[in-house]
Design a protein around this motif. Structure first.
Motif, mmCIF file in Angstrom:
data_model
loop_
_atom_site.group_PDB
_atom_site.id
_atom_site.type_symbol
_atom_site.label_atom_id
_atom_site.label_comp_id
_atom_site.label_asym_id
_atom_site.label_seq_id
_atom_site.Cartn_x
_atom_site.Cartn_y
_atom_site.Cartn_z
ATOM 1 N N ASP A 135 0.971 -1.211 0.081
ATOM 2 C CA ASP A 135 0.163 0.012 -0.119
ATOM 3 C C ASP A 135 0.917 1.405 0.163
ATOM 4 O O ASP A 135 1.956 1.193 0.384
ATOM 5 C CB ASP A 135 -0.806 0.148 1.214
ATOM 6 N N SER A 136 0.315 2.393 -0.436
ATOM 7 C CA SER A 136 0.932 3.434 -0.492
ATOM 8 C C SER A 136 1.240 4.244 0.761
ATOM 9 O O SER A 136 0.575 3.902 1.855
ATOM 10 C CB SER A 136 0.132 4.630 -1.414
ATOM 11 N N GLU A 194 0.791 7.349 1.507
ATOM 12 C CA GLU A 194 -0.328 8.253 2.162
ATOM 13 C C GLU A 194 -1.502 7.296 2.754
ATOM 14 O O GLU A 194 -2.064 7.682 3.653
ATOM 15 C CB GLU A 194 -0.709 8.694 0.863
#
Length: 85
Positions: free
Chosen positions: A54-55, A57
């Motif tokens: 996952d990123s 952010e």
């Protein structure tokens, strides 16, 4: 001697004929009562569903959301503890 026995008999019959005095006495004693606070369930944390891919952010948003969840969960726990005191 007869008069002594007669006097003792009269005294004993006088005590036997008297009704006992009935009194209600209130005694206040502290009694332990089990706490009946509701069970606090652990929430599904926001970071439980994160993946390594996952990123950044998305991870930061999940961590911020989990922080809010933790604060709310702690408040519910404190309220449950306060209900037992």
């Amino acid at each position: 001697m007869k008069w002594l026995l007669l006097g003792a008999a009269v005294l004993l019959t006088g005590c036997a004929a008297r009704e006992p005095e009935v009194r209600t006495v209130r005694v206040e004693v502290p009694v332990q009562v089990p706490c009946r606070a509701p069970v606090v369930s652990v929430p599904v944390w926001a970071t439980d569903s994160l993946k390594k891919t996952d990123s950044l952010e998305l991870k930061v948003r999940a961590l911020l959301a989990e922080r809010r969840q933790r604060i709310g969960y702690e408040r519910v726990l404190l309220a449950a503890v306060a209900a037992c005191q």
